[in-house]
Design a protein around this motif. Structure first.
Motif, mmCIF file in Angstrom:
data_model
loop_
_atom_site.group_PDB
_atom_site.id
_atom_site.type_symbol
_atom_site.label_atom_id
_atom_site.label_comp_id
_atom_site.label_asym_id
_atom_site.label_seq_id
_atom_site.Cartn_x
_atom_site.Cartn_y
_atom_site.Cartn_z
ATOM 1 N N VAL A 7 1.617 -6.148 0.339
ATOM 2 C CA VAL A 7 2.630 -6.003 1.373
ATOM 3 C C VAL A 7 2.156 -5.053 2.468
ATOM 4 O O VAL A 7 2.458 -5.243 3.633
ATOM 5 C CB VAL A 7 3.957 -5.507 0.779
ATOM 6 N N GLY A 8 1.425 -4.028 2.082
ATOM 7 C CA GLY A 8 0.943 -3.052 3.055
ATOM 8 C C GLY A 8 0.670 -1.723 2.403
ATOM 9 O O GLY A 8 0.698 -1.597 1.172
ATOM 10 N N ARG A 9 0.409 -0.729 3.216
ATOM 11 C CA ARG A 9 0.174 0.633 2.729
ATOM 12 C C ARG A 9 1.513 1.308 2.467
ATOM 13 O O ARG A 9 2.451 1.180 3.256
ATOM 14 C CB ARG A 9 -0.618 1.434 3.758
ATOM 15 N N ALA A 10 1.593 2.029 1.367
ATOM 16 C CA ALA A 10 2.843 2.689 0.986
ATOM 17 C C ALA A 10 3.354 3.601 2.096
ATOM 18 O O ALA A 10 4.550 3.611 2.399
ATOM 19 C CB ALA A 10 2.648 3.471 -0.311
ATOM 20 N N VAL A 92 1.918 0.017 -7.003
ATOM 21 C CA VAL A 92 1.173 0.694 -5.942
ATOM 22 C C VAL A 92 -0.193 1.032 -6.527
ATOM 23 O O VAL A 92 -0.288 1.699 -7.554
ATOM 24 C CB VAL A 92 1.898 1.965 -5.465
ATOM 25 N N GLN A 93 -1.240 0.512 -5.881
ATOM 26 C CA GLN A 93 -2.609 0.737 -6.333
ATOM 27 C C GLN A 93 -3.420 1.285 -5.173
ATOM 28 O O GLN A 93 -3.542 0.618 -4.135
ATOM 29 C CB GLN A 93 -3.233 -0.574 -6.831
ATOM 30 N N ASN A 94 -3.921 2.504 -5.348
ATOM 31 C CA ASN A 94 -4.728 3.139 -4.304
ATOM 32 C C ASN A 94 -4.016 3.149 -2.949
ATOM 33 O O ASN A 94 -4.638 2.951 -1.912
ATOM 34 C CB ASN A 94 -6.100 2.473 -4.173
ATOM 35 N N GLY A 95 -2.702 3.357 -2.974
ATOM 36 C CA GLY A 95 -1.919 3.432 -1.747
ATOM 37 C C GLY A 95 -1.460 2.107 -1.194
ATOM 38 O O GLY A 95 -0.688 2.067 -0.238
ATOM 39 N N ASP A 96 -1.897 0.978 -1.787
ATOM 40 C CA ASP A 96 -1.464 -0.344 -1.358
ATOM 41 C C ASP A 96 -0.304 -0.820 -2.230
ATOM 42 O O ASP A 96 -0.321 -0.635 -3.453
ATOM 43 C CB ASP A 96 -2.604 -1.364 -1.450
#
Length: 116
Positions: A7-10, A92-96
């Motif tokens: 979806v995008g960066r958190a 959420v993985q590595n900010g994504d």
């Protein structure tokens, strides 16, 4: 088998601005509440309004057309929890931020959110 959609960066997803993504044959709304992410079907089953356009209070989104209210944690209609819309696991993985659009969930068991 999962079908993860990025979806995008958190840090780019604001609490007051839900995102809409396409799942298999439907739109899915991603909400951020208190730093947590939740994904549910974006269409209200009553009359088809986009739930991402409704206000969110205390973990419940209200349909902007006729005020049906759905819990973000499990997709249940807040006024009659036997009626549910699809909800989808979010990671959420590595900010994504990813949503698993494979199959909607309705109960994660043991009081855990099914949609987050």
């Amino acid at each position: 088998m999962s079908n993860l959609v990025k979806v995008g960066r958190a840090e780019d997803i604001a609490e007051e601005n839900p995102r809409v993504l396409q799942g298999p044959g439907k739109s899915i709304a991603l909400f951020r509440v208190g730093g947590d992410f939740f994904a549910i079907d974006d269409m209200c089953p009553h009359a088809g309004a986009s739930l991402s356009g409704g206000p969110v209070e205390e973990g419940i989104v209200t349909c902007p057309w006729h005020y049906w209210r759905f819990r973000l944690k499990d997709g249940a209609w807040a006024d009659n929890p036997k009626i549910k819309i699809g909800c989808y696991p979010v990671t959420v993985q590595n900010g994504d931020v990813f949503v698993d659009v494979s199959n909607p969930k309705h109960d994660a068991g043991a009081g855990k959110p099914a949609c987050g």
